[in-house]
Design an enzyme around this catalytic site. Sequence first.
Site, PDB file in Angstrom:
ATOM      1  N   ILE A 123       0.882  -1.184   0.000  1.00  0.00           N
ATOM      2  CA  ILE A 123       0.000   0.000   0.000  1.00  0.00           C
ATOM      3  C   ILE A 123       0.914   1.227   0.000  1.00  0.00           C
ATOM      4  O   ILE A 123       1.703   1.422   0.925  1.00  0.00           O
ATOM      5  CB  ILE A 123      -0.894   0.026   1.266  1.00  0.00           C
ATOM      6  N   LYS A 154       9.448  28.816   1.952  1.00  0.00           N
ATOM      7  CA  LYS A 154       8.073  29.296   1.712  1.00  0.00           C
ATOM      8  C   LYS A 154       7.766  30.428   2.678  1.00  0.00           C
ATOM      9  O   LYS A 154       7.943  30.271   3.887  1.00  0.00           O
ATOM     10  CB  LYS A 154       7.091  28.141   1.926  1.00  0.00           C
TER      11      LYS A 154
HETATM   12  C1  LIG Z   1      -4.738  16.442  -2.373  1.00  0.00           C
HETATM   13  C2  LIG Z   1      -3.954  16.560  -1.097  1.00  0.00           C
HETATM   14  C3  LIG Z   1      -3.037  17.610  -0.950  1.00  0.00           C
HETATM   15  C4  LIG Z   1      -2.317  17.765   0.258  1.00  0.00           C
HETATM   16  N1  LIG Z   1      -1.486  18.823   0.426  1.00  0.00           N
HETATM   17  C5  LIG Z   1      -0.894  19.020   1.630  1.00  0.00           C
HETATM   18  C6  LIG Z   1      -0.012  20.114   1.858  1.00  0.00           C
HETATM   19  O1  LIG Z   1       0.274  20.921   0.980  1.00  0.00           O
HETATM   20  N2  LIG Z   1       0.555  20.220   3.076  1.00  0.00           N
HETATM   21  C7  LIG Z   1       0.314  19.343   4.087  1.00  0.00           C
HETATM   22  O2  LIG Z   1       0.823  19.511   5.204  1.00  0.00           O
HETATM   23  N3  LIG Z   1      -0.462  18.262   3.871  1.00  0.00           N
HETATM   24  C8  LIG Z   1      -1.080  18.094   2.694  1.00  0.00           C
HETATM   25  N4  LIG Z   1      -1.850  16.991   2.499  1.00  0.00           N
HETATM   26  C9  LIG Z   1      -1.935  15.992   3.562  1.00  0.00           C
HETATM   27  C10 LIG Z   1      -0.660  15.133   3.524  1.00  0.00           C
HETATM   28  O3  LIG Z   1      -0.557  14.501   2.265  1.00  0.00           O
HETATM   29  C11 LIG Z   1      -0.676  14.078   4.612  1.00  0.00           C
HETATM   30  O4  LIG Z   1      -0.998  14.680   5.842  1.00  0.00           O
HETATM   31  C12 LIG Z   1       0.686  13.450   4.752  1.00  0.00           C
HETATM   32  O5  LIG Z   1       1.157  12.992   3.529  1.00  0.00           O
HETATM   33  C13 LIG Z   1       0.660  12.307   5.741  1.00  0.00           C
HETATM   34  O6  LIG Z   1      -0.054  11.228   5.222  1.00  0.00           O
HETATM   35  P1  LIG Z   1      -0.137   9.908   6.093  1.00  0.00           P
HETATM   36  O7  LIG Z   1       1.221   9.532   6.508  1.00  0.00           O
HETATM   37  O8  LIG Z   1      -1.151  10.123   7.160  1.00  0.00           O
HETATM   38  O9  LIG Z   1      -0.764   8.836   5.094  1.00  0.00           O
HETATM   39  P2  LIG Z   1      -0.125   8.081   3.820  1.00  0.00           P
HETATM   40  O10 LIG Z   1       0.878   8.899   3.112  1.00  0.00           O
HETATM   41  O11 LIG Z   1      -1.302   7.603   3.039  1.00  0.00           O
HETATM   42  O12 LIG Z   1       0.640   6.836   4.441  1.00  0.00           O
HETATM   43  C14 LIG Z   1      -0.058   5.705   4.900  1.00  0.00           C
HETATM   44  C15 LIG Z   1       0.952   4.642   5.263  1.00  0.00           C
HETATM   45  O13 LIG Z   1       0.275   3.580   5.918  1.00  0.00           O
HETATM   46  C16 LIG Z   1       0.688   2.350   5.380  1.00  0.00           C
HETATM   47  N5  LIG Z   1      -0.417   1.402   5.562  1.00  0.00           N
HETATM   48  C17 LIG Z   1      -1.718   1.574   5.249  1.00  0.00           C
HETATM   49  N6  LIG Z   1      -2.408   0.472   5.597  1.00  0.00           N
HETATM   50  C18 LIG Z   1      -1.525  -0.385   6.140  1.00  0.00           C
HETATM   51  C19 LIG Z   1      -1.623  -1.684   6.663  1.00  0.00           C
HETATM   52  N7  LIG Z   1      -2.769  -2.325   6.706  1.00  0.00           N
HETATM   53  N8  LIG Z   1      -0.512  -2.301   7.131  1.00  0.00           N
HETATM   54  C20 LIG Z   1       0.703  -1.673   7.098  1.00  0.00           C
HETATM   55  N9  LIG Z   1       0.844  -0.427   6.611  1.00  0.00           N
HETATM   56  C21 LIG Z   1      -0.253   0.201   6.137  1.00  0.00           C
HETATM   57  C22 LIG Z   1       1.012   2.650   3.926  1.00  0.00           C
HETATM   58  O14 LIG Z   1       1.884   1.674   3.391  1.00  0.00           O
HETATM   59  C23 LIG Z   1       1.679   4.010   4.071  1.00  0.00           C
HETATM   60  O15 LIG Z   1       3.041   3.830   4.406  1.00  0.00           O
HETATM   61  C24 LIG Z   1      -2.531  16.815   1.292  1.00  0.00           C
HETATM   62  C25 LIG Z   1      -3.417  15.748   1.116  1.00  0.00           C
HETATM   63  C26 LIG Z   1      -4.132  15.622  -0.062  1.00  0.00           C
HETATM   64  C27 LIG Z   1      -5.102  14.481  -0.196  1.00  0.00           C
END
Ligand SMILES: Cc1cc2nc3c(=O)[nH]c(=O)nc-3n(C[C@H](O)[C@H](O)[C@H](O)COP(=O)(O)OP(=O)(O)OC[C@H]3O[C@@H](n4cnc5c(N)ncnc54)[C@H](O)[C@@H]3O)c2cc1C
Length: 511
Positions: free
Chosen positions: A43, A79
């Site tokens: 994922i 920025k």
């Molecule tokens: C369109 C868009 C634009 C954005 N722009 C900004 C911005 O400009 N600035 C900002 O601060 N934030 C922004 N964000 C938010 C930002 O992208 C996220 O806050 C940041 O990337 C953190 O994501 P995350 O780590 O929570 O999730 P993800 O990046 O989705 O990571 C999820 C992780 O969980 C793992 N995982 C999932 N399920 C399982 C499982 N069952 N078992 C083991 N591992 C698993 C995956 O492998 C992955 O490593 C934006 C979001 C979107 C949607």
Amino acid sequence: MSSNRKRILIVGGGTAGWITANLMATHWAQQGFEISLVESPDIGIIGVGEGSTPPLRGFMNAIGVEESEWMHECNATYKVGITFKDWSTKPGFSHYFHPFVSQPDEFTAPAFFYNSFLRRKGIQLEGHPDHFFLATELAKQKLAPVAPANFPFEINYGYHFDSALLGKFLARKAASKGVKYVQATVNEVVLDTQGNIDYLKSAEGQIFKADFYVDSTGFRSQLLQQALKVPFISCTESLFNDSAVVFATPQSAQIEVQTHATALQNGWAWKIPLTHRNGNGYVYSSRFCSKDEAETEFRQHLGLGDADVEARHLHFKVGRAAVHWEKNCLAVGLSQGFIEPLEATALDMVQETVVRFIEAFNRGNHSDQYRAEFNQRIGARFDAVRDYIVCHYRINSRTDTDYWIENGRNEKISPSLRAILSGWVAGKNITDELEQQKLDAYFPNVSWNCLLAGKGLYPLPEQLVPGNELANKYDVAKLHKYITGCALNFRPHTEQLALLAPAPAMKAVHG
Ligand SMILES: Cc1cc2nc3c(=O)[nH]c(=O)nc-3n(C[C@H](O)[C@H](O)[C@H](O)COP(=O)(O)OP(=O)(O)OC[C@H]3O[C@@H](n4cnc5c(N)ncnc54)[C@H](O)[C@@H]3O)c2cc1C
């Protein structure tokens, strides 16, 4: 929860998971915590989220990382704020800059507040925020916000970066702090009789057991929302966007020091400058346009013509979990909620969640004694951010599409935002309202004033009357001179970034 909880398992290796790992490993370095991170090899990460707010500097400082260590490796740029363009049709207000304010602004901000306040009362004064802040000038001239050692003021700034590279960098940093990394996809969350998470099981039958779990599984929220059944509070009534289409475009020779947020027909487009490319995304509402329509409009906006540039389409949900810490699980990142990308607040929320959790966990001697207080605090922060973002849409004055008309008429806004808006329109000083509601803790007073003034929420030009001598207290031309004088201290952005590149290896000198 017992007080000897020491094993922490983070599920998810996106930016949220790695920020959590670094902060916990740094804060608890001497306390015998065993921190592991498990990430699915199948994922992927969301791979967007490339703009930050100033607190990211605090995060890097907290984990002991210098700009020279991470920025070049992550193709990062500086920025100083965001330009909002085409959100307003009010004459003279087609665009404005939301600055990260710094110490030199203490001399000019009072003039902005004063002029803006009187302009709301119908006095003809300069009330556009672009005339009052140093960051606006730095953005205009593409100057890096890094002050020379003899500059007597602190300068506030954030960054743009490649999110995949930042994740890799932070993973390495976390490993150097003792965080263990395992690749596996968790597909079962087993609860004990008290409803706490007992252990996790992977597709291959591996068991992961810890005392405390962090859910950083992104929008899946596999632990908090799926297994522990914490309800999700949606914001779709007030925030219509749920989709994005993303393109990369080449970088130009002079790299910008700001994000652009340009309103399009059914949403808005970001442009985020990195050293090697621009990241572009069109955030729109699928209720108002299809995926293909959005992509076509965005290609035109970027002037891509028929160029063979691959688009990525994303879907997201806006809102937050009812609580962020439930039983022996903390959700961090998209798993706890997301208030759409305008203003780039998500990573700041990650940082704040982890720092406040560490504080609460320590204070309660590693028990859940302060859980309710923590949840209340983080929930309130989400709601404060939501209202600031909703305000952008609610006060737009476009009438070209149903999307903008419906946003402008939307009455499903919080009582808190309603009070700010009615106070502003009634000509009141909104500082008191913000302080009373404790809203200035997240977006400061100056940000709220820039938002409302920058979109031209003033009496119509024909309703304005010239002010007397007292009203004309501030000479805007003099302020401009002071600001441009300050700006002389800063280097071109591209030049400053070049200083961060590692020096080429010295050639051996033969005598
Ligand atoms: C369109 C868009 C634009 C954005 N722009 C900004 C911005 O400009 N600035 C900002 O601060 N934030 C922004 N964000 C938010 C930002 O992208 C996220 O806050 C940041 O990337 C953190 O994501 P995350 O780590 O929570 O999730 P993800 O990046 O989705 O990571 C999820 C992780 O969980 C793992 N995982 C999932 N399920 C399982 C499982 N069952 N078992 C083991 N591992 C698993 C995956 O492998 C992955 O490593 C934006 C979001 C979107 C949607």
